[in-house]
Design a protein around this motif. Structure first.
Motif, PDB file in Angstrom:
ATOM      1  N   SER A 191       0.811  -1.219   0.000  1.00 38.05           N
ATOM      2  CA  SER A 191       0.000   0.000   0.000  1.00 38.05           C
ATOM      3  C   SER A 191       0.844   1.270   0.000  1.00 38.05           C
ATOM      4  CB  SER A 191      -0.950  -0.005   1.189  1.00 38.05           C
ATOM      5  OG  SER A 191      -0.225  -0.135   2.381  1.00 38.05           O
ATOM      6  N   VAL A 192       2.110   1.194   0.390  1.00 38.63           N
ATOM      7  CA  VAL A 192       2.958   2.384   0.389  1.00 38.63           C
ATOM      8  C   VAL A 192       3.958   2.395  -0.761  1.00 38.63           C
ATOM      9  CG1 VAL A 192       2.718   2.783   2.858  1.00 38.63           C
ATOM     10  CG2 VAL A 192       4.587   1.370   2.022  1.00 38.63           C
ATOM     11  N   LEU A 193       4.012   1.337  -1.539  1.00 38.31           N
ATOM     12  CA  LEU A 193       4.908   1.304  -2.698  1.00 38.31           C
ATOM     13  C   LEU A 193       4.375   2.227  -3.798  1.00 38.31           C
ATOM     14  CD1 LEU A 193       5.742  -2.500  -3.014  1.00 38.31           C
ATOM     15  CD2 LEU A 193       7.253  -0.685  -2.246  1.00 38.31           C
ATOM     16  N   PRO A 194       5.264   2.772  -4.617  1.00 40.71           N
ATOM     17  CA  PRO A 194       4.808   3.670  -5.697  1.00 40.71           C
ATOM     18  C   PRO A 194       4.279   2.894  -6.908  1.00 40.71           C
ATOM     19  CG  PRO A 194       7.180   3.540  -5.717  1.00 40.71           C
ATOM     20  CD  PRO A 194       6.714   2.736  -4.534  1.00 40.71           C
ATOM     21  N   ILE A 195       3.246   2.105  -6.685  1.00 38.13           N
ATOM     22  CA  ILE A 195       2.609   1.368  -7.776  1.00 38.13           C
ATOM     23  C   ILE A 195       1.128   1.723  -7.787  1.00 38.13           C
ATOM     24  CG2 ILE A 195       4.243  -0.558  -7.781  1.00 38.13           C
ATOM     25  CD1 ILE A 195       2.267  -2.154  -6.100  1.00 38.13           C
ATOM     26  N   ARG A 196       0.500   1.450  -8.937  1.00 32.29           N
ATOM     27  CA  ARG A 196      -0.929   1.730  -9.031  1.00 32.29           C
ATOM     28  C   ARG A 196      -1.708   0.761  -8.145  1.00 32.29           C
ATOM     29  NH1 ARG A 196      -2.634   2.444 -15.195  1.00 32.29           N
ATOM     30  NH2 ARG A 196      -3.389   0.367 -14.721  1.00 32.29           N
ATOM     31  N   ALA A 197      -2.885   1.185  -7.745  1.00 34.98           N
ATOM     32  CA  ALA A 197      -3.750   0.301  -6.973  1.00 34.98           C
ATOM     33  C   ALA A 197      -4.149  -0.890  -7.838  1.00 34.98           C
ATOM     34  CB  ALA A 197      -4.992   1.054  -6.505  1.00 34.98           C
ATOM     35  N   GLN A 198      -4.395  -2.022  -7.206  1.00 33.94           N
ATOM     36  CA  GLN A 198      -4.669  -3.245  -7.959  1.00 33.94           C
ATOM     37  C   GLN A 198      -5.955  -3.184  -8.761  1.00 33.94           C
ATOM     38  OE1 GLN A 198      -5.340  -6.648  -5.558  1.00 33.94           O
ATOM     39  NE2 GLN A 198      -6.714  -5.606  -4.151  1.00 33.94           N
ATOM     40  N   ASP A 199      -6.897  -2.367  -8.337  1.00 31.42           N
ATOM     41  CA  ASP A 199      -8.176  -2.309  -9.033  1.00 31.42           C
ATOM     42  C   ASP A 199      -8.381  -1.008  -9.811  1.00 31.42           C
ATOM     43  OD1 ASP A 199      -8.292  -0.767  -6.805  1.00 31.42           O
ATOM     44  OD2 ASP A 199     -10.209  -1.539  -6.084  1.00 31.42           O
ATOM     45  N   GLY A 255      -7.085  -2.325 -18.341  1.00 32.44           N
ATOM     46  CA  GLY A 255      -6.105  -1.305 -18.013  1.00 32.44           C
ATOM     47  C   GLY A 255      -5.534  -1.419 -16.612  1.00 32.44           C
ATOM     48  N   ARG A 256      -5.793  -2.528 -15.938  1.00 35.73           N
ATOM     49  CA  ARG A 256      -5.257  -2.721 -14.593  1.00 35.73           C
ATOM     50  C   ARG A 256      -3.827  -3.221 -14.688  1.00 35.73           C
ATOM     51  NH1 ARG A 256     -10.234  -6.279 -12.528  1.00 35.73           N
ATOM     52  NH2 ARG A 256      -9.464  -7.412 -14.329  1.00 35.73           N
ATOM     53  N   SER A 257      -2.987  -2.754 -13.802  1.00 35.49           N
ATOM     54  CA  SER A 257      -1.579  -3.130 -13.784  1.00 35.49           C
ATOM     55  C   SER A 257      -1.418  -4.574 -13.302  1.00 35.49           C
ATOM     56  CB  SER A 257      -0.808  -2.189 -12.863  1.00 35.49           C
ATOM     57  OG  SER A 257       0.497  -2.661 -12.646  1.00 35.49           O
ATOM     58  N   GLU A 258      -0.790  -5.396 -14.130  1.00 36.73           N
ATOM     59  CA  GLU A 258      -0.545  -6.788 -13.732  1.00 36.73           C
ATOM     60  C   GLU A 258       0.484  -6.868 -12.611  1.00 36.73           C
ATOM     61  OE1 GLU A 258      -2.078  -9.466 -14.586  1.00 36.73           O
ATOM     62  OE2 GLU A 258      -3.276  -8.740 -16.240  1.00 36.73           O
ATOM     63  N   PHE A 259       1.463  -5.964 -12.625  1.00 35.22           N
ATOM     64  CA  PHE A 259       2.491  -5.958 -11.594  1.00 35.22           C
ATOM     65  C   PHE A 259       1.879  -5.685 -10.217  1.00 35.22           C
ATOM     66  CE2 PHE A 259       5.829  -3.693  -9.153  1.00 35.22           C
ATOM     67  CZ  PHE A 259       6.731  -4.734  -9.047  1.00 35.22           C
ATOM     68  N   SER A 260       1.015  -4.679 -10.122  1.00 29.49           N
ATOM     69  CA  SER A 260       0.408  -4.379  -8.825  1.00 29.49           C
ATOM     70  C   SER A 260      -0.546  -5.491  -8.397  1.00 29.49           C
ATOM     71  CB  SER A 260      -0.313  -3.037  -8.857  1.00 29.49           C
ATOM     72  OG  SER A 260      -1.397  -3.072  -9.737  1.00 29.49           O
ATOM     73  N   ARG A 261      -1.189  -6.138  -9.367  1.00 28.72           N
ATOM     74  CA  ARG A 261      -2.073  -7.255  -9.015  1.00 28.72           C
ATOM     75  C   ARG A 261      -1.278  -8.436  -8.472  1.00 28.72           C
ATOM     76  NH1 ARG A 261      -7.304  -7.584 -12.513  1.00 28.72           N
ATOM     77  NH2 ARG A 261      -7.222  -9.550 -11.452  1.00 28.72           N
ATOM     78  N   VAL A 262      -0.076  -8.660  -9.007  1.00 26.59           N
ATOM     79  CA  VAL A 262       0.792  -9.728  -8.493  1.00 26.59           C
ATOM     80  C   VAL A 262       1.259  -9.397  -7.077  1.00 26.59           C
ATOM     81  CG1 VAL A 262       3.068 -10.803  -8.788  1.00 26.59           C
ATOM     82  CG2 VAL A 262       1.536 -10.587 -10.737  1.00 26.59           C
ATOM     83  N   ILE A 263       1.643  -8.146  -6.850  1.00 30.94           N
ATOM     84  CA  ILE A 263       2.118  -7.743  -5.521  1.00 30.94           C
ATOM     85  C   ILE A 263       1.000  -7.873  -4.487  1.00 30.94           C
ATOM     86  CG2 ILE A 263       2.969  -5.790  -4.153  1.00 30.94           C
ATOM     87  CD1 ILE A 263       5.086  -6.894  -5.999  1.00 30.94           C
ATOM     88  N   TYR A 264      -0.180  -7.370  -4.809  1.00 32.98           N
ATOM     89  CA  TYR A 264      -1.299  -7.475  -3.864  1.00 32.98           C
ATOM     90  C   TYR A 264      -1.756  -8.933  -3.710  1.00 32.98           C
ATOM     91  CZ  TYR A 264      -1.960  -2.478  -3.223  1.00 32.98           C
ATOM     92  OH  TYR A 264      -1.800  -1.171  -2.866  1.00 32.98           O
ATOM     93  N   GLY A 265      -1.649  -9.729  -4.758  1.00 32.71           N
ATOM     94  CA  GLY A 265      -2.001 -11.149  -4.669  1.00 32.71           C
ATOM     95  C   GLY A 265      -1.022 -11.925  -3.805  1.00 32.71           C
ATOM     96  N   ALA A 266       0.228 -11.462  -3.758  1.00 33.11           N
ATOM     97  CA  ALA A 266       1.225 -12.122  -2.912  1.00 33.11           C
ATOM     98  C   ALA A 266       0.845 -12.015  -1.443  1.00 33.11           C
ATOM     99  CB  ALA A 266       2.603 -11.516  -3.150  1.00 33.11           C
ATOM    100  N   ARG A 267       0.156 -10.941  -1.074  1.00 37.73           N
ATOM    101  CA  ARG A 267      -0.307 -10.802   0.308  1.00 37.73           C
ATOM    102  C   ARG A 267      -1.202 -11.967   0.703  1.00 37.73           C
ATOM    103  NH1 ARG A 267      -2.401  -4.655   1.315  1.00 37.73           N
ATOM    104  NH2 ARG A 267      -0.469  -3.946   2.258  1.00 37.73           N
ATOM    105  N   VAL A 268      -2.161 -12.266  -0.137  1.00 38.60           N
ATOM    106  CA  VAL A 268      -3.104 -13.347   0.160  1.00 38.60           C
ATOM    107  C   VAL A 268      -2.388 -14.692   0.166  1.00 38.60           C
ATOM    108  CG1 VAL A 268      -5.208 -14.489  -0.617  1.00 38.60           C
ATOM    109  CG2 VAL A 268      -5.003 -12.017  -0.813  1.00 38.60           C
ATOM    110  N   SER A 269      -1.541 -14.924  -0.828  1.00 36.42           N
ATOM    111  CA  SER A 269      -0.833 -16.201  -0.918  1.00 36.42           C
ATOM    112  C   SER A 269       0.069 -16.427   0.280  1.00 36.42           C
ATOM    113  CB  SER A 269      -0.006 -16.254  -2.197  1.00 36.42           C
ATOM    114  OG  SER A 269      -0.834 -16.166  -3.313  1.00 36.42           O
ATOM    115  N   LEU A 270       0.808 -15.402   0.681  1.00 34.95           N
ATOM    116  CA  LEU A 270       1.692 -15.541   1.834  1.00 34.95           C
ATOM    117  C   LEU A 270       0.898 -15.721   3.129  1.00 34.95           C
ATOM    118  CD1 LEU A 270       4.465 -12.931   1.004  1.00 34.95           C
ATOM    119  CD2 LEU A 270       4.679 -15.412   1.034  1.00 34.95           C
TER     120      LEU A 270
END
Length: 171
Positions: free
Chosen positions: A17-25, A50-65
């Motif tokens: 949430s504090v990284l300089p990436i777009r929100a996942q949605d 138009g959603r960023s795949e990189f931010s979706r991977v980062i936010y998805g890692a939260r759930v997986s971890l």
């Protein structure tokens, strides 16, 4: 190198949430007719919305971890405790816990997970409980074997002779 990768992955998931990436949605429909493209700002590109795949991977890692760590913690705490009790108590308790572990190992894991998802709500907690339940028998056996090894060591016998309670010795 693997520790650096794990720290990087865990840190990015934790601080997403504090990284300089777009929100996942965050969507961008202005380019909906264009092919998803890769750029310096979007290293993994975007999807058709138009959603960023990189931010979706980062936010998805939260759930997986969270699921992985929760399942491992559940297996270690429940299985470790039961194995410790079985190895130290022996007798009937050891037999019952051993039969429980054998029955859990004999049950097909996929059927157990499907049954859990059918009965319980379809959430990350249910998945963590299911995967954690699958790891319990392995932790029971490992903990029991180590407890049997250490139960006859001199420091455990000395603690028992000094009058310490079982709970304290097990701890």
């Amino acid at each position: 190198l693997s520790v650096v990768w794990l720290v990087l992955l865990g840190g990015s998931a934790l601080f997403a949430s504090v990284l300089p990436i777009r929100a996942q949605d965050a969507t961008d429909f202005s380019k909906r007719n264009e092919r998803p493209s890769f750029s310096i700002h979007e290293p993994l590109g975007t999807d058709q919305f138009g959603r960023s795949e990189f931010s979706r991977v980062i936010y998805g890692a939260r759930v997986s971890l969270a699921i992985g760590l929760g399942a491992a913690a559940l297996g270690a705490v429940v299985g470790g405790t039961l194995g410790l009790i079985a190895g130290y108590a022996r007798g009937l308790g050891d037999s019952l816990i051993g039969m429980l572990a054998d029955a859990m190992l004999a049950f097909p894991p996929l059927i157990l997970l499907i049954a859990l998802v059918a009965v319980l709500p379809k959430t990350a907690t249910t998945i963590a409980l299911g995967v954690g339940a699958l790891t319990v028998p392995a932790f029971i056996r490992l903990s029991r074997a180590n407890t049997l090894t250490y139960a006859q060591r001199e420091f455990v016998v000395a603690a028992h002779c000094l009058g310490l309670k079982r709970r304290r010795i097990l701890f």
